[in-house]
Design an enzyme around this catalytic site. Structure first.
Site, PDB file in Angstrom:
ATOM      1  N   ASN A  48     -15.436  -4.103  10.995  1.00 44.55           N
ATOM      2  CA  ASN A  48     -14.608  -4.412   9.830  1.00 44.55           C
ATOM      3  C   ASN A  48     -13.119  -4.286  10.135  1.00 44.55           C
ATOM      4  OD1 ASN A  48     -15.975  -1.995  10.173  1.00 44.55           O
ATOM      5  ND2 ASN A  48     -15.430  -1.216   8.153  1.00 44.55           N
ATOM      6  N   THR A  49     -12.325  -5.136   9.495  1.00 50.19           N
ATOM      7  CA  THR A  49     -10.864  -5.086   9.656  1.00 50.19           C
ATOM      8  C   THR A  49     -10.237  -5.115   8.263  1.00 50.19           C
ATOM      9  OG1 THR A  49     -10.913  -7.486   9.924  1.00 50.19           O
ATOM     10  CG2 THR A  49     -10.708  -6.193  11.930  1.00 50.19           C
ATOM     11  N   SER A  82     -14.535 -10.531  14.785  1.00 48.35           N
ATOM     12  CA  SER A  82     -13.880 -10.179  13.526  1.00 48.35           C
ATOM     13  C   SER A  82     -12.585 -10.965  13.404  1.00 48.35           C
ATOM     14  CB  SER A  82     -13.494  -8.700  13.510  1.00 48.35           C
ATOM     15  OG  SER A  82     -14.481  -7.904  14.106  1.00 48.35           O
ATOM     16  N   THR A  83     -12.183 -11.239  12.165  1.00 51.52           N
ATOM     17  CA  THR A  83     -10.888 -11.887  11.959  1.00 51.52           C
ATOM     18  C   THR A  83      -9.797 -10.859  12.193  1.00 51.52           C
ATOM     19  OG1 THR A  83     -11.901 -13.265  10.309  1.00 51.52           O
ATOM     20  CG2 THR A  83      -9.507 -13.195  10.315  1.00 51.52           C
ATOM     21  N   GLU A 112     -15.386 -16.496  13.387  1.00 47.59           N
ATOM     22  CA  GLU A 112     -16.552 -17.003  12.663  1.00 47.59           C
ATOM     23  C   GLU A 112     -16.090 -17.685  11.372  1.00 47.59           C
ATOM     24  OE1 GLU A 112     -19.727 -17.294  13.659  1.00 47.59           O
ATOM     25  OE2 GLU A 112     -19.483 -18.523  11.877  1.00 47.59           O
ATOM     26  N   PHE A 113     -16.558 -18.898  11.163  1.00 53.67           N
ATOM     27  CA  PHE A 113     -16.133 -19.647   9.975  1.00 53.67           C
ATOM     28  C   PHE A 113     -17.206 -19.710   8.898  1.00 53.67           C
ATOM     29  CE2 PHE A 113     -13.472 -21.367  13.420  1.00 53.67           C
ATOM     30  CZ  PHE A 113     -12.214 -21.209  12.861  1.00 53.67           C
ATOM     31  N   LYS A 155      -8.065 -19.153  12.713  1.00 51.51           N
ATOM     32  CA  LYS A 155      -8.941 -18.534  11.722  1.00 51.51           C
ATOM     33  C   LYS A 155      -8.141 -18.150  10.473  1.00 51.51           C
ATOM     34  CE  LYS A 155     -12.132 -16.316   9.641  1.00 51.51           C
ATOM     35  NZ  LYS A 155     -13.453 -16.596   9.241  1.00 51.51           N
ATOM     36  N   ARG A 166      -7.484 -38.795   2.063  1.00 56.11           N
ATOM     37  CA  ARG A 166      -6.577 -37.877   2.761  1.00 56.11           C
ATOM     38  C   ARG A 166      -6.700 -36.461   2.200  1.00 56.11           C
ATOM     39  NH1 ARG A 166      -1.197 -40.947   1.573  1.00 56.11           N
ATOM     40  NH2 ARG A 166      -2.292 -40.894  -0.420  1.00 56.11           N
ATOM     41  N   PHE A 214     -10.286 -16.894  -6.717  1.00 55.28           N
ATOM     42  CA  PHE A 214     -11.139 -16.705  -5.541  1.00 55.28           C
ATOM     43  C   PHE A 214     -11.301 -15.223  -5.244  1.00 55.28           C
ATOM     44  CE2 PHE A 214      -6.875 -17.632  -3.628  1.00 55.28           C
ATOM     45  CZ  PHE A 214      -6.646 -16.414  -2.994  1.00 55.28           C
ATOM     46  N   CYS A 273     -12.444 -12.296   2.690  1.00 52.93           N
ATOM     47  CA  CYS A 273     -11.559 -12.947   3.669  1.00 52.93           C
ATOM     48  C   CYS A 273     -10.242 -13.478   3.125  1.00 52.93           C
ATOM     49  CB  CYS A 273     -12.303 -14.099   4.328  1.00 52.93           C
ATOM     50  SG  CYS A 273     -13.557 -13.522   5.444  1.00 52.93           S
TER      51      CYS A 273
HETATM   52  C1  UDX Z   1     -14.487 -17.993   3.339  1.00 53.65           C
HETATM   53  C2  UDX Z   1     -14.344 -19.264   4.204  1.00 53.65           C
HETATM   54  O1  UDX Z   1     -14.865 -20.395   3.467  1.00 53.65           O
HETATM   55  C3  UDX Z   1     -15.102 -19.102   5.524  1.00 53.65           C
HETATM   56  O2  UDX Z   1     -14.874 -20.223   6.363  1.00 53.65           O
HETATM   57  C4  UDX Z   1     -14.604 -17.830   6.222  1.00 53.65           C
HETATM   58  O3  UDX Z   1     -15.352 -17.623   7.409  1.00 53.65           O
HETATM   59  C5  UDX Z   1     -14.743 -16.621   5.315  1.00 53.65           C
HETATM   60  O4  UDX Z   1     -14.052 -16.864   4.077  1.00 53.65           O
HETATM   61  P1  UDX Z   1     -16.388 -16.973   1.785  1.00 53.65           P
HETATM   62  O5  UDX Z   1     -15.328 -16.042   1.328  1.00 53.65           O
HETATM   63  O6  UDX Z   1     -17.701 -16.420   2.192  1.00 53.65           O
HETATM   64  O7  UDX Z   1     -15.871 -17.862   3.010  1.00 53.65           O
HETATM   65  O8  UDX Z   1     -16.703 -18.024   0.595  1.00 53.65           O
HETATM   66  P2  UDX Z   1     -16.001 -19.354   0.068  1.00 53.65           P
HETATM   67  O9  UDX Z   1     -17.076 -20.327  -0.215  1.00 53.65           O
HETATM   68  O10 UDX Z   1     -14.901 -19.825   0.906  1.00 53.65           O
HETATM   69  O11 UDX Z   1     -15.443 -18.885  -1.351  1.00 53.65           O
HETATM   70  C6  UDX Z   1     -14.373 -17.964  -1.480  1.00 53.65           C
HETATM   71  C7  UDX Z   1     -13.982 -17.815  -2.931  1.00 53.65           C
HETATM   72  O12 UDX Z   1     -13.355 -19.002  -3.423  1.00 53.65           O
HETATM   73  C8  UDX Z   1     -15.178 -17.561  -3.863  1.00 53.65           C
HETATM   74  O13 UDX Z   1     -14.813 -16.604  -4.838  1.00 53.65           O
HETATM   75  C9  UDX Z   1     -15.408 -18.914  -4.488  1.00 53.65           C
HETATM   76  O14 UDX Z   1     -16.034 -18.834  -5.741  1.00 53.65           O
HETATM   77  C10 UDX Z   1     -13.985 -19.443  -4.615  1.00 53.65           C
HETATM   78  N1  UDX Z   1     -13.886 -20.905  -4.668  1.00 53.65           N
HETATM   79  C11 UDX Z   1     -14.337 -21.669  -3.641  1.00 53.65           C
HETATM   80  C12 UDX Z   1     -13.287 -21.502  -5.777  1.00 53.65           C
HETATM   81  O15 UDX Z   1     -12.871 -20.835  -6.717  1.00 53.65           O
HETATM   82  N2  UDX Z   1     -13.172 -22.879  -5.805  1.00 53.65           N
HETATM   83  C13 UDX Z   1     -13.602 -23.669  -4.779  1.00 53.65           C
HETATM   84  O16 UDX Z   1     -13.442 -24.918  -4.883  1.00 53.65           O
HETATM   85  C14 UDX Z   1     -14.210 -23.055  -3.665  1.00 53.65           C
HETATM   86  P1  ADP Z   2     -17.834  -7.986   8.115  1.00 49.63           P
HETATM   87  O1  ADP Z   2     -17.867  -8.599   6.744  1.00 49.63           O
HETATM   88  O2  ADP Z   2     -16.565  -8.329   8.882  1.00 49.63           O
HETATM   89  O3  ADP Z   2     -19.060  -8.242   8.925  1.00 49.63           O
HETATM   90  P2  ADP Z   2     -18.770  -5.323   7.445  1.00 49.63           P
HETATM   91  O4  ADP Z   2     -17.993  -4.194   6.847  1.00 49.63           O
HETATM   92  O5  ADP Z   2     -19.860  -5.961   6.650  1.00 49.63           O
HETATM   93  O6  ADP Z   2     -17.692  -6.394   7.915  1.00 49.63           O
HETATM   94  O7  ADP Z   2     -19.440  -4.835   8.838  1.00 49.63           O
HETATM   95  C1  ADP Z   2     -18.778  -4.203   9.861  1.00 49.63           C
HETATM   96  C2  ADP Z   2     -19.715  -3.157  10.469  1.00 49.63           C
HETATM   97  O8  ADP Z   2     -19.127  -2.640  11.675  1.00 49.63           O
HETATM   98  C3  ADP Z   2     -20.000  -1.942   9.589  1.00 49.63           C
HETATM   99  O9  ADP Z   2     -21.389  -1.860   9.330  1.00 49.63           O
HETATM  100  C4  ADP Z   2     -19.500  -0.733  10.430  1.00 49.63           C
HETATM  101  O10 ADP Z   2     -20.342   0.392  10.307  1.00 49.63           O
HETATM  102  C5  ADP Z   2     -19.548  -1.291  11.837  1.00 49.63           C
HETATM  103  N1  ADP Z   2     -18.672  -0.600  12.790  1.00 49.63           N
HETATM  104  C6  ADP Z   2     -17.359  -0.305  12.672  1.00 49.63           C
HETATM  105  N2  ADP Z   2     -16.896   0.304  13.796  1.00 49.63           N
HETATM  106  C7  ADP Z   2     -17.935   0.404  14.655  1.00 49.63           C
HETATM  107  C8  ADP Z   2     -18.112   0.927  15.987  1.00 49.63           C
HETATM  108  N3  ADP Z   2     -17.088   1.459  16.681  1.00 49.63           N
HETATM  109  N4  ADP Z   2     -19.341   0.860  16.550  1.00 49.63           N
HETATM  110  C9  ADP Z   2     -20.380   0.312  15.876  1.00 49.63           C
HETATM  111  N5  ADP Z   2     -20.277  -0.211  14.636  1.00 49.63           N
HETATM  112  C10 ADP Z   2     -19.090  -0.171  14.024  1.00 49.63           C
END
Ligand code: UDX
Ligand code: ADP
Length: 472
Positions: free
Chosen positions: A90-91, A130-131, A161-162, A220, A260, A272, A276
């Site tokens: 996690n970040t 991670s981002t 990761e997207f 990203k 476009r 939103f 992320c």
């Molecule tokens: C996002 C990016 O899409 C993904 O590429 C990246 O890896 C992580 O962040 P995520 O947050 O999982 O993914 O979901 P996403 O579908 O992008 O939706 C984000 C938020 O925007 C949600 O709350 C969604 O409801 C909202 N949203 C999305 C809108 O309000 N309107 C839209 O048209 C699209």
């Molecule tokens: P994301 O949405 O980016 O995947 P999460 O919080 O869901 O983030 O997951 C990140 C995971 O990384 C957590 O489960 C956390 O326990 C784990 N983690 C953090 N630091 C370490 C580490 N040094 N070694 C192993 N796992 C770790």
């Protein structure tokens, strides 16, 4: 070039879990070990009830678990064995210190990197999944190099990761692109090719993009900022629509038909959420400020400010419509996750809305098909406030279905666009019959057919639509 046969993924979260499960699913010749320090999380990955909900995830995990996919807390053994290590920790946004509220907290990245440096006894390809802020790979490289001996070499790649939650498995099986950034050195380019070969098991070659490290890291953040910017743009327009009688769905459709512009990510909403968008934009704002680019920082910051405005605007509309007070009124909130098809609540608009309703002394009845009650309490508690849990318990009820939540309510507020809340899936007549009158309905997701709902008798407000539209 290394022929990758063993992968370790550090971090069994929303990113690491699904991503590496799909790699195992598509590459039977590679052993994939996903590790985490959190024992409960690993236990859940090894159980029948996985720790995260994603359509299709169970099929993938259950198919490969125990064959070439393993979940364990034995981080060191997995590091030792791996040719390639994904860092998927996690970040979060920093809460204190320099850059608090803006910069990413890189403590977990650093912790994982130091562990690799300490434990590894052979060369590794280390991949940032991670981002992270632009140039984090540089810090990882410095740590790894400072700790490596003559015979061990580390190559750093960036492979953001997207995937989007709710469609993670679909996105991973059929990605628009896979991005791999590397240092432009002979060993960097060779490591890049090794990882590209992993993806080539199922991703067409022309979808694997190779760039330099910094482009990959910045892409990203840029992709998320551009996506969020579109939502804030349509949300800004939704306010104009409500004031003028234009219909935001019609405007989005008309604009989106321009090839476009394209039609995606133009759905107006209550704002939103997700782990992320906000985090990455704030990261970009911080980066711009650090680079002494204040105009650039302000530009991106406005995307987040507009998102906050949209949530507050919706709350204000609800209160003013309910005769300027919601004190002691029952407000039914349908949906708590930040979007449909996920149990994730991080930065969900529901949290902001419900906290505001509680501040106004309303009683909030909440229903979400996937979010666990405990998560809802955690999200609504205020850190540092005495008796915060008790106060939340007094102010909310968590309900088993939408009918229970709406029973006796003065207003229904749709916050998440779950399919089961659509007009043809939920019996809105039954909901109406059991509500206080006048019965108000606020649709923050443009989910309902307003005419149909008004026919029942509801007073309806839909984001981006004006009650009087089409009458003048
Ligand atoms: C996002 C990016 O899409 C993904 O590429 C990246 O890896 C992580 O962040 P995520 O947050 O999982 O993914 O979901 P996403 O579908 O992008 O939706 C984000 C938020 O925007 C949600 O709350 C969604 O409801 C909202 N949203 C999305 C809108 O309000 N309107 C839209 O048209 C699209
Ligand atoms: P994301 O949405 O980016 O995947 P999460 O919080 O869901 O983030 O997951 C990140 C995971 O990384 C957590 O489960 C956390 O326990 C784990 N983690 C953090 N630091 C370490 C580490 N040094 N070694 C192993 N796992 C770790």
């Amino acid at each position: 070039m290394v022929d990758v046969k063993s992968i370790c993924c550090i971090g069994a979260g929303y990113v690491g879990g699904p991503t590496c499960a799909v790699i195992a699913y598509k590459c039977h010749d590679i052993k994939v070990t996903i590790v985490d320090l959190n024992q409960a999380r690993i236990d859940a990955w090894n159980s029948d009830k996985l720790p995260i909900y994603e359509p299709g995830l169970e099929e993938v995990v259950f198919d490969r678990r125990g064959k070439n996919l393993f979940f364990t807390t034995d981080v060191d053994a997995a590091i030792l064995e791996a040719d390639l290590i994904f860092v998927s920790v996690n970040t979060p946004t920093k809460k204190t210190g320099m850059g608090a509220g803006m910069a990413a907290d890189l403590a977990y990245i650093e912790g994982a990197t130091r562990r690799i440096a300490e434990i590894a006894t052979s060369s590794k390809i280390v991949v940032e999944k991670s981002t992270v802020p632009c140039r984090t790979a540089e810090s990882m490289r410095t740590i790894l190099e400072a700790n490596s001996t003559g015979s061990i070499h580390f190559d750093i790649l960036s492979n953001p990761e997207f995937l989007a939650e709710g469609t993670a498995i679909k996105d991973l099986l059929n990605p628009d692109r896979v991005l791999i950034g590397a240092l432009q050195t002979p060993t960097g380019l060779s490591a890049q090719q090794s990882l590209a070969n992993v993806y080539k098991h199922w991703v067409p070659e022309d979808r694997v993009i190779t760039t330099n490290l910094w482009s990959s890291e910045l892409s990203k953040l840029a992709a998320n900022a551009l996506l969020a910017q579109r939502i804030s743009s349509i949300n800004a327009l939704s306010a104009i629509c409500e004031a003028t009688g234009a219909d935001v769905d019609e405007v989005a459709y008309a604009c989106g038909r321009d090839s476009r512009l394209g039609s995606k990510f133009l759905k107006a909403s209550v704002g939103f959420g997700g782990s992320c968008f906000q985090k990455d934009i704030l990261n970009l704002v911080y980066l711009s400020t650090q680079l002494n680019l204040p105009e650039v920082a302000d530009y991106w910051h406005q995307v987040v400010l507009m998102n906050e405005y949209q949530k507050k605007r919706f709350v204000r509309k609800i209160i003013s419509t309910l005769f300027n007070t919601i004190t002691n009124k029952r407000i039914a909130v349908l949906g708590f996750a930040f979007k449909k098809d996920t149990g994730d609540t991080r930065e969900s608009a529901a949290i902001t809305l419900i906290k505001d309703f509680i501040q106004e002394n309303a009683h909030v009845a909440i229903y979400d098909p996937k979010v666990e009650p405990e998560q809802i309490y955690m999200d609504l508690m205020e850190p540092g406030v005495v008796d915060t849990r008790k106060q939340v318990e007094k102010s909310i009820s968590i309900c088993g279905d939408a009918y229970e939540a709406c029973k006796g309510a003065d207003a229904v507020v749709i916050v998440t666009e779950w399919d089961e809340f659509k007009s043809d899936q939920l019996d809105y007549q039954r909901i109406y019959d059991n509500m206080h009158k006048p019965a108000f309905l606020f649709d923050g997701r443009l989910l309902l057919d307003a005419a149909q709902i008004r026919e029942i008798g509801f007073k309806v407000h839909i984001i981006g639509k004006n009650e009087l539209a089409g009458t003048a």
